[in-house]
Design a protein around this motif. Structure first.
Motif, PDB file in Angstrom:
ATOM      1  N   GLU A   1      62.018  68.655  57.912  1.00 21.89           N
ATOM      2  CA  GLU A   1      62.622  69.251  56.719  1.00 21.89           C
ATOM      3  C   GLU A   1      61.681  70.260  56.074  1.00 21.89           C
ATOM      4  O   GLU A   1      62.131  71.305  55.589  1.00 21.89           O
ATOM      5  N   GLU A   2      60.396  69.991  56.061  1.00 23.19           N
ATOM      6  CA  GLU A   2      59.437  70.955  55.515  1.00 23.19           C
ATOM      7  C   GLU A   2      59.445  72.239  56.333  1.00 23.19           C
ATOM      8  O   GLU A   2      59.340  73.341  55.781  1.00 23.19           O
ATOM      9  N   LYS A   3      59.588  72.126  57.638  1.00 22.31           N
ATOM     10  CA  LYS A   3      59.636  73.319  58.484  1.00 22.31           C
ATOM     11  C   LYS A   3      60.936  74.089  58.271  1.00 22.31           C
ATOM     12  O   LYS A   3      60.937  75.325  58.253  1.00 22.31           O
ATOM     13  N   ARG A   4      62.053  73.373  58.097  1.00 25.07           N
ATOM     14  CA  ARG A   4      63.314  74.060  57.792  1.00 25.07           C
ATOM     15  C   ARG A   4      63.223  74.749  56.435  1.00 25.07           C
ATOM     16  O   ARG A   4      63.753  75.844  56.251  1.00 25.07           O
ATOM     17  N   SER A   5      62.554  74.117  55.485  1.00 23.41           N
ATOM     18  CA  SER A   5      62.393  74.711  54.160  1.00 23.41           C
ATOM     19  C   SER A   5      61.588  76.002  54.237  1.00 23.41           C
ATOM     20  O   SER A   5      61.912  76.988  53.565  1.00 23.41           O
ATOM     21  N   ALA A   6      60.551  76.017  55.063  1.00 21.30           N
ATOM     22  CA  ALA A   6      59.757  77.238  55.247  1.00 21.30           C
ATOM     23  C   ALA A   6      60.612  78.344  55.849  1.00 21.30           C
ATOM     24  O   ALA A   6      60.511  79.513  55.449  1.00 21.30           O
ATOM     25  N   ARG A   7      61.467  77.986  56.804  1.00 21.61           N
ATOM     26  CA  ARG A   7      62.340  78.998  57.417  1.00 21.61           C
ATOM     27  C   ARG A   7      63.367  79.515  56.412  1.00 21.61           C
ATOM     28  O   ARG A   7      63.638  80.715  56.345  1.00 21.61           O
ATOM     29  N   ARG A   8      63.951  78.630  55.625  1.00 21.80           N
ATOM     30  CA  ARG A   8      64.913  79.066  54.607  1.00 21.80           C
ATOM     31  C   ARG A   8      64.273  80.062  53.647  1.00 21.80           C
ATOM     32  O   ARG A   8      64.901  81.053  53.267  1.00 21.80           O
ATOM     33  N   LEU A   9      63.043  79.777  53.236  1.00 20.46           N
ATOM     34  CA  LEU A   9      62.358  80.679  52.313  1.00 20.46           C
ATOM     35  C   LEU A   9      62.197  82.056  52.935  1.00 20.46           C
ATOM     36  O   LEU A   9      62.459  83.076  52.282  1.00 20.46           O
ATOM     37  N   ARG A  10      61.801  82.115  54.194  1.00 22.52           N
ATOM     38  CA  ARG A  10      61.614  83.412  54.863  1.00 22.52           C
ATOM     39  C   ARG A  10      62.938  84.161  55.016  1.00 22.52           C
ATOM     40  O   ARG A  10      62.968  85.397  55.025  1.00 22.52           O
ATOM     41  N   LEU A  11      64.029  83.430  55.119  1.00 27.20           N
ATOM     42  CA  LEU A  11      65.330  84.053  55.353  1.00 27.20           C
ATOM     43  C   LEU A  11      66.070  84.413  54.066  1.00 27.20           C
ATOM     44  O   LEU A  11      67.191  84.920  54.117  1.00 27.20           O
ATOM     45  N   GLN A  12      65.456  84.155  52.897  1.00 25.23           N
ATOM     46  CA  GLN A  12      66.091  84.535  51.636  1.00 25.23           C
ATOM     47  C   GLN A  12      65.968  86.037  51.414  1.00 25.23           C
ATOM     48  O   GLN A  12      64.873  86.605  51.510  1.00 25.23           O
ATOM     49  N   ALA A  13      67.072  86.685  51.115  1.00 24.38           N
ATOM     50  CA  ALA A  13      67.035  88.115  50.816  1.00 24.38           C
ATOM     51  C   ALA A  13      66.269  88.349  49.523  1.00 24.38           C
ATOM     52  O   ALA A  13      66.297  87.514  48.614  1.00 24.38           O
ATOM     53  N   PRO A  14      65.559  89.474  49.403  1.00 27.17           N
ATOM     54  CA  PRO A  14      64.825  89.756  48.166  1.00 27.17           C
ATOM     55  C   PRO A  14      65.749  89.774  46.958  1.00 27.17           C
ATOM     56  O   PRO A  14      66.811  90.415  46.974  1.00 27.17           O
ATOM     57  N   SER A  15      65.370  89.084  45.914  1.00 27.31           N
ATOM     58  CA  SER A  15      66.222  88.971  44.725  1.00 27.31           C
ATOM     59  C   SER A  15      66.509  90.317  44.088  1.00 27.31           C
ATOM     60  O   SER A  15      67.564  90.505  43.470  1.00 27.31           O
TER      61      SER A  15
END
Length: 238
Positions: A151-165
């Protein structure tokens, strides 16, 4: 309706607000790409907004509309939904809203974008862990332990895949009662809150850093605002 930010999602993102389900039909949404099993995907402002609007349009009993409480990046979808369908949004509570596109030319926001934009420009060339480590260093000026669990690794990937606000197509929401809750720790969020206050929002601060809604004062501010708006709506309808 609760819309999470970039970290915890669903009900886990709102530990202080669980009890509101005793008084309201509370929905704890999962934004696009947030799933406990499926691999994360690129974020989408439009997809997040569609999730909010679908949930507002039908609560399972044929009714429509509700209050929205949104944190950080979740505030983008909340505002976009309110612009598209203000008739469905009773109120907006925006907690540390990452609505940078509204204030992109103001000093604190411009400085933040200048700091973060080079990182986002190369995010697809970085590993999930390297992006997360550098993101945390730039935003929080601290180091983060390497992700170990799945889950921590998925969380890191989600963060990288967030479009710039700052790329979100945001507009001011006219006529919708709005509370902005900030932690008083970061000039960026205070600047956004000040901008929204100038457009008619109520601004409150509470301890808790980036999660002021987890504090007793912050939770009380959220609950009081929704209750006050609800009473005002009932009075107008009677």
């Amino acid at each position: 309706m609760f819309v999470h930010g970039a970290g915890s999602y669903g009900a886990a993102a709102w530990p202080r607000q669980h009890g509101m389900a005793l008084s309201y039909d509370a929905l704890f949404l999962r934004r696009h790409g947030f799933d406990p099993v499926a691999e994360p995907v690129e974020s989408s402002f439009a997809a997040d907004t569609a999730i909010v609007l679908r949930s507002l349009a039908d609560d399972g009993r044929g009714a429509a509309g509700g209050h929205i409480v949104a944190h950080a990046q979740g505030a983008i979808a909340a505002m976009m939904a309110a612009v598209e369908r203000p008739d469905l949004v009773y109120s907006l509570t925006l907690v540390e809203p990452a609505c940078l596109s509204l204030t992109a030319e103001l000093p604190a926001t411009a400085a933040h974008i200048s700091l973060m934009k080079p990182l986002f420009e190369v995010r697809h060339q970085l590993s999930d862990e390297d992006f997360q480590r550098e993101f945390v260093r730039r935003v929080y000026a601290t180091d983060l332990q390497e992700p170990a669990t799945a889950e921590e690794k998925r969380s890191a990937r989600r963060l990288r895949l967030q479009a710039p606000s700052w790329e979100a197509p945001l507009h001011i929401v006219p006529g919708v009662p709005t509370l902005v809750l900030t932690g008083g720790w970061e000039p960026l969020y205070e600047e956004i809150a000040g901008y929204l206050r100038e457009t008619g929002a109520v601004h409150r601060t509470a301890a808790g850093g980036h999660r002021p809604h987890d504090s007793p004062d912050g939770d009380r501010a959220v609950r009081s605002f929704i209750s006050d708006v609800g009473r005002a709506r009932s009075a107008r309808a009677s």
